[in-house]
Design an enzyme around this catalytic site. Sequence first.
Site, short mmCIF file in Angstrom:
data_model
loop_
_atom_site.label_atom_id
_atom_site.label_comp_id
_atom_site.label_asym_id
_atom_site.label_seq_id
_atom_site.Cartn_x
_atom_site.Cartn_y
_atom_site.Cartn_z
N ARG A 25 -3.70 -0.70 5.45
CA ARG A 25 -2.77 0.43 5.96
C ARG A 25 -1.76 -0.35 7.26
NH1 ARG A 25 -2.70 5.81 4.54
NH2 ARG A 25 -4.18 6.07 2.83
N ARG A 29 2.92 3.77 9.71
CA ARG A 29 3.24 4.70 11.07
C ARG A 29 2.83 3.87 12.30
NH1 ARG A 29 1.14 10.43 9.17
NH2 ARG A 29 -0.47 8.74 8.03
N ARG A 38 11.19 5.39 7.65
CA ARG A 38 10.75 6.48 6.88
C ARG A 38 11.72 7.76 7.38
NH1 ARG A 38 8.82 10.43 5.34
NH2 ARG A 38 6.74 10.87 5.00
N ASP A 75 1.22 3.32 -2.89
CA ASP A 75 -0.18 4.45 -2.78
C ASP A 75 -1.02 4.52 -4.09
OD1 ASP A 75 -0.82 6.55 -0.50
OD2 ASP A 75 -1.50 7.26 -2.42
N TYR A 152 -9.12 13.14 -6.65
CA TYR A 152 -7.82 13.64 -5.92
C TYR A 152 -7.12 14.72 -7.38
CZ TYR A 152 -7.71 11.24 -1.68
OH TYR A 152 -7.70 10.49 -0.50
O1 1CP Z 1 -0.23 -0.99 4.32
C1 1CP Z 1 -0.94 -0.81 3.46
O2 1CP Z 1 -2.33 -0.69 3.37
C2 1CP Z 1 -0.39 -0.20 2.23
C3 1CP Z 1 0.27 1.06 1.98
C4 1CP Z 1 -0.92 1.95 1.50
C5 1CP Z 1 -2.19 1.99 0.77
C6 1CP Z 1 -3.00 0.51 0.44
C7 1CP Z 1 -0.58 3.37 1.76
C8 1CP Z 1 0.76 3.87 2.10
N1 1CP Z 1 -1.46 4.10 0.79
C9 1CP Z 1 -2.70 3.25 0.53
C10 1CP Z 1 -3.79 3.55 -0.23
C11 1CP Z 1 -4.46 4.80 -0.25
N2 1CP Z 1 -3.75 6.02 -0.31
C12 1CP Z 1 -5.89 5.29 -0.34
C13 1CP Z 1 -6.82 4.02 -0.09
C14 1CP Z 1 -7.12 3.60 1.14
C15 1CP Z 1 -7.75 4.47 2.18
O3 1CP Z 1 -8.63 5.02 1.78
O4 1CP Z 1 -6.95 4.60 3.25
C16 1CP Z 1 -6.08 6.71 -0.17
C17 1CP Z 1 -7.13 7.42 -0.11
C18 1CP Z 1 -4.73 7.22 -0.43
C19 1CP Z 1 -4.18 8.71 -0.40
C20 1CP Z 1 -3.35 9.11 0.73
N3 1CP Z 1 -1.95 8.68 0.74
C21 1CP Z 1 -3.76 9.57 1.92
C22 1CP Z 1 -5.22 10.19 2.46
C23 1CP Z 1 -5.07 11.43 2.12
C24 1CP Z 1 -6.75 12.00 2.36
O5 1CP Z 1 -7.20 12.40 1.46
O6 1CP Z 1 -7.04 11.90 3.80
C25 1CP Z 1 -2.63 9.47 2.92
C26 1CP Z 1 -2.42 10.27 4.04
C27 1CP Z 1 -1.42 9.17 1.90
C28 1CP Z 1 0.00 8.93 2.43
C29 1CP Z 1 0.22 7.62 2.98
N4 1CP Z 1 0.05 6.44 1.83
C30 1CP Z 1 0.45 5.28 2.63
C31 1CP Z 1 1.12 5.75 4.01
C32 1CP Z 1 1.84 4.81 4.79
C33 1CP Z 1 0.91 7.00 3.76
C34 1CP Z 1 1.45 8.19 4.98
C35 1CP Z 1 2.57 8.78 4.62
C36 1CP Z 1 3.79 8.66 5.60
O7 1CP Z 1 4.46 7.47 5.61
O8 1CP Z 1 4.07 9.78 5.98
#
Ligand code: 1CP
Length: 341
Positions: A25, A29, A38, A75, A152
């Site tokens: 990640r 943010r 964003r 994502d 999910y």
């Molecule tokens: O920098 C990086 O790592 C690349 C970007 C990336 C990756 C690898 C994002 C952007 N998402 C992911 C993978 C991801 N998405 C996972 C697996 C990794 C982990 O466990 O963290 C999971 C479970 C998600 C699902 C997801 N997408 C969540 C989690 C929800 C929950 O169940 O708690 C969330 C909050 C997102 C949104 C998201 N994805 C990525 C970002 C930067 C964001 C935030 C959104 C925003 O910018 O407002």
Amino acid sequence: MLHNDLFLRAARGETTERTPVWLMRQAGRILPEYRKLRGSLSGFKELVETPALAAEVTIQPIDALDVDAAIIFSDILVVPDAMGLPYEMVEARGPLFPTTIQSAADVARLRVADPHEHLGYVLEAIRITKKALNGRVPLIGFAGAPWTILAYMVEGHGSKTFSKARRLLYQEPALAHLLLEKITATTIAYLQAQVEAGAQVVQVFDSWAGILPPAHYTEFSSRYIAQICAALAPLAPITVFAKGAWWAVPEFAAMPCRTIGLDWNQTPADVRAAAPGKTLQGNLDPAALYGTRAQVKAATEAMLRRFAGGPHIANLGHGVYPDTDADNVRVFVDTVKAWQG
Ligand code: 1CP
């Protein structure tokens, strides 16, 4: 030609002059330049689905943090979307599926997605990123593990228990397997296409591994991860990160993945003993980055010492928390780079 191939060499199991470092990640943010871009858009999906913007955000942490690898900005939920189950990203709450998978008819309606047709925007983002990186660092592609994606699709949103998804495994195991097979077929084609487009390493995120009991994990998750590894191993080194599933390390050790990702509850020496020859990735507690600079440095050095004795890629034990001070992330990165283990 790659100017900095430390990460790629470590991901292939080779020894390197120093430990490479990146953060799960890292694009997101924590970086003001991400928040700015964003904020100017309609939402997360617009960013993910606009290849030039996704590429820009992918490269931001390379410039800002000087990490040794880029991970394509996307994502894991683009896979259900491509299969015909669209997600929404609700501001400040996270992902939401307006429709969920509950029945055999729901599973039958899903397609095995063609990545070129349904995920072309990610492949294009990879191609643009590769060009723009111009060999500065390697690029990581990724997908969710089939179990985490099922969680999910059935639950509809994030959850502490994913009880609807886990109920399905008890009440309708055959249906769960049908769904997992479709997700696995999509994921294999998608990761293959990411490698073709230019991803040099691929990581499988099983973020909800740890909520399954070990026997269910073997039956409903690791067997599908094994299929993904078998299909991808001839094309690129694979990393498996299964959060909370410390007991599954022997299963990953038997798969053709090259790297095992550790969360912060795992002990590197135990994983090395159970998975000889694998590269290990991880595993600083993301909350350690809330400390003072001196504390971050000390915690990072203590982590590096625990990984001594085999190939290591420094990372956190899960994604960086959004309210982390980017200066402390830099202390983490710089400490790894200065380490003379
Ligand atoms: O920098 C990086 O790592 C690349 C970007 C990336 C990756 C690898 C994002 C952007 N998402 C992911 C993978 C991801 N998405 C996972 C697996 C990794 C982990 O466990 O963290 C999971 C479970 C998600 C699902 C997801 N997408 C969540 C989690 C929800 C929950 O169940 O708690 C969330 C909050 C997102 C949104 C998201 N994805 C990525 C970002 C930067 C964001 C935030 C959104 C925003 O910018 O407002």
